[in-house]
Design a protein around this motif. Structure first.
Motif, short mmCIF file in Angstrom:
data_model
loop_
_atom_site.label_atom_id
_atom_site.label_comp_id
_atom_site.label_asym_id
_atom_site.label_seq_id
_atom_site.Cartn_x
_atom_site.Cartn_y
_atom_site.Cartn_z
N GLU A 16 0.87 -1.18 -0.10
CA GLU A 16 -0.03 0.00 -0.01
C GLU A 16 0.82 1.22 0.01
N PRO A 17 1.81 1.53 0.75
CA PRO A 17 2.45 2.82 1.01
C PRO A 17 3.52 2.92 -0.27
N VAL A 18 3.83 1.91 -1.05
CA VAL A 18 4.75 2.14 -2.15
C VAL A 18 3.98 2.56 -3.38
N CYS A 19 2.60 2.57 -3.46
CA CYS A 19 1.98 2.62 -4.46
C CYS A 19 1.84 4.16 -4.95
N PRO A 20 2.58 4.56 -5.82
CA PRO A 20 2.48 6.08 -6.38
C PRO A 20 1.14 6.85 -6.67
N ASN A 21 -0.10 5.77 -7.10
CA ASN A 21 -1.25 6.16 -7.44
C ASN A 21 -2.31 6.16 -6.41
N THR A 22 -1.90 5.75 -5.14
CA THR A 22 -2.78 5.19 -3.96
C THR A 22 -3.96 4.43 -4.54
N ALA A 23 -3.58 3.15 -5.73
CA ALA A 23 -4.58 2.40 -6.07
C ALA A 23 -4.80 1.40 -5.14
N ILE A 24 -3.83 1.04 -4.16
CA ILE A 24 -4.04 -0.07 -3.35
C ILE A 24 -4.74 0.29 -1.88
N TYR A 25 -5.54 -0.48 -1.46
CA TYR A 25 -6.19 -0.23 -0.35
C TYR A 25 -6.83 -1.57 0.27
N GLN A 26 -6.93 -1.38 1.77
CA GLN A 26 -7.40 -2.63 2.35
C GLN A 26 -8.88 -3.00 2.34
N GLY A 27 -8.93 -4.01 1.67
CA GLY A 27 -10.55 -4.40 1.36
C GLY A 27 -10.86 -5.49 2.49
N PRO A 28 -12.17 -5.99 2.19
CA PRO A 28 -12.77 -6.73 3.58
C PRO A 28 -11.82 -7.86 4.05
N MET A 29 -11.07 -8.60 3.14
CA MET A 29 -10.31 -9.79 3.60
C MET A 29 -8.96 -9.53 3.61
N ILE A 30 -8.57 -8.96 2.10
CA ILE A 30 -6.86 -8.64 1.83
C ILE A 30 -6.96 -7.58 1.26
N TYR A 31 -5.52 -6.85 0.98
CA TYR A 31 -5.70 -5.83 -0.03
C TYR A 31 -6.04 -5.78 -1.18
N GLU A 32 -6.45 -4.79 -1.99
CA GLU A 32 -7.12 -4.77 -3.06
C GLU A 32 -6.75 -3.61 -4.03
N HIS A 44 6.03 6.27 -13.55
CA HIS A 44 6.77 6.81 -12.23
C HIS A 44 7.99 5.80 -12.09
N PHE A 45 7.97 4.35 -12.24
CA PHE A 45 9.00 3.65 -12.10
C PHE A 45 9.16 2.68 -13.20
N ASP A 46 10.30 1.63 -13.41
CA ASP A 46 10.49 0.88 -14.27
C ASP A 46 9.64 -0.35 -14.09
N GLU A 47 9.37 -0.78 -12.98
CA GLU A 47 8.50 -1.89 -12.60
C GLU A 47 7.45 -1.53 -11.55
N PRO A 48 6.50 -2.53 -11.40
CA PRO A 48 5.50 -2.17 -10.36
C PRO A 48 6.06 -2.40 -8.88
N GLN A 49 6.04 -1.19 -8.29
CA GLN A 49 6.76 -1.32 -7.05
C GLN A 49 5.88 -2.28 -5.93
N CYS A 50 4.65 -2.43 -6.05
CA CYS A 50 3.88 -3.40 -5.11
C CYS A 50 4.47 -4.82 -5.54
N VAL A 51 4.64 -5.04 -6.76
CA VAL A 51 5.20 -6.51 -7.14
C VAL A 51 6.79 -6.67 -6.73
N ALA A 52 7.41 -5.59 -6.68
CA ALA A 52 8.90 -5.49 -6.21
C ALA A 52 8.96 -5.85 -4.74
N VAL A 53 7.95 -5.57 -3.90
CA VAL A 53 8.25 -5.35 -2.47
C VAL A 53 7.33 -6.62 -1.81
N CYS A 54 6.35 -7.18 -2.62
CA CYS A 54 5.49 -8.29 -2.38
C CYS A 54 6.32 -9.48 -1.61
#
Length: 83
Positions: A16-32, A44-54
Motif C-alpha cells: 500500500e505505501p509504495v503505490c504512487p497512485n494510491t490504487a491499493i487499499y485494505q479490502g474486507p479480507m485482503i488488500y485490493e 513513475h518507475f520501471d517496474e510495479p513497486q508493489c510487485v517488487a516489495v511483495c
C-alpha cells in the motif's frame, strides 16, 4: 493491464505505501487494487513497486483489465495532471 492481488495475500501492508497512485487499499479480507488507478507504475518507475516489495508474490496482472503500455501511460497522465 491493471494488477490484482490474489488470495495468497498475507496482509503484510508493504504494498500500500509504495503505490504512487494510491490504487491499493485494505479490502474486507485482503488488500485490493483499484484498476482505474493502477498504471503498473508506468510513468513513475520501471517496474510495479508493489510487485517488487511483495514477500509472497501474490500480485499479478489482472486479466479482466487488459491495457497496453500506451494506455497505462495515458492513464498516468490523467492521474497526475494538475488542475
Amino acid at each position: 493491464m491493471a494488477l490484482i492481488i490474489t488470495d495468497e495475500c498475507i496482509n503484510c501492508d508493504v504494498c500500500e505505501p509504495v503505490c504512487p497512485n494510491t490504487a491499493i487499499y485494505q479490502g474486507p479480507m485482503i488488500y485490493e487494487i483499484r484498476p482505474s488507478q493502477c498504471t503498473e507504475c508506468v510513468g513513475h518507475f520501471d517496474e510495479p513497486q508493489c510487485v517488487a516489495v511483495c514477500p509472497v508474490d501474490c500480485i499479478i496482472k489482472d486479466p479482466a483489465h487488459p491495457e497496453t503500455e500506451d494506455q497505462l501511460l495515458a492513464k498516468y497522465h490523467i492521474l497526475t495532471a494538475k488542475n
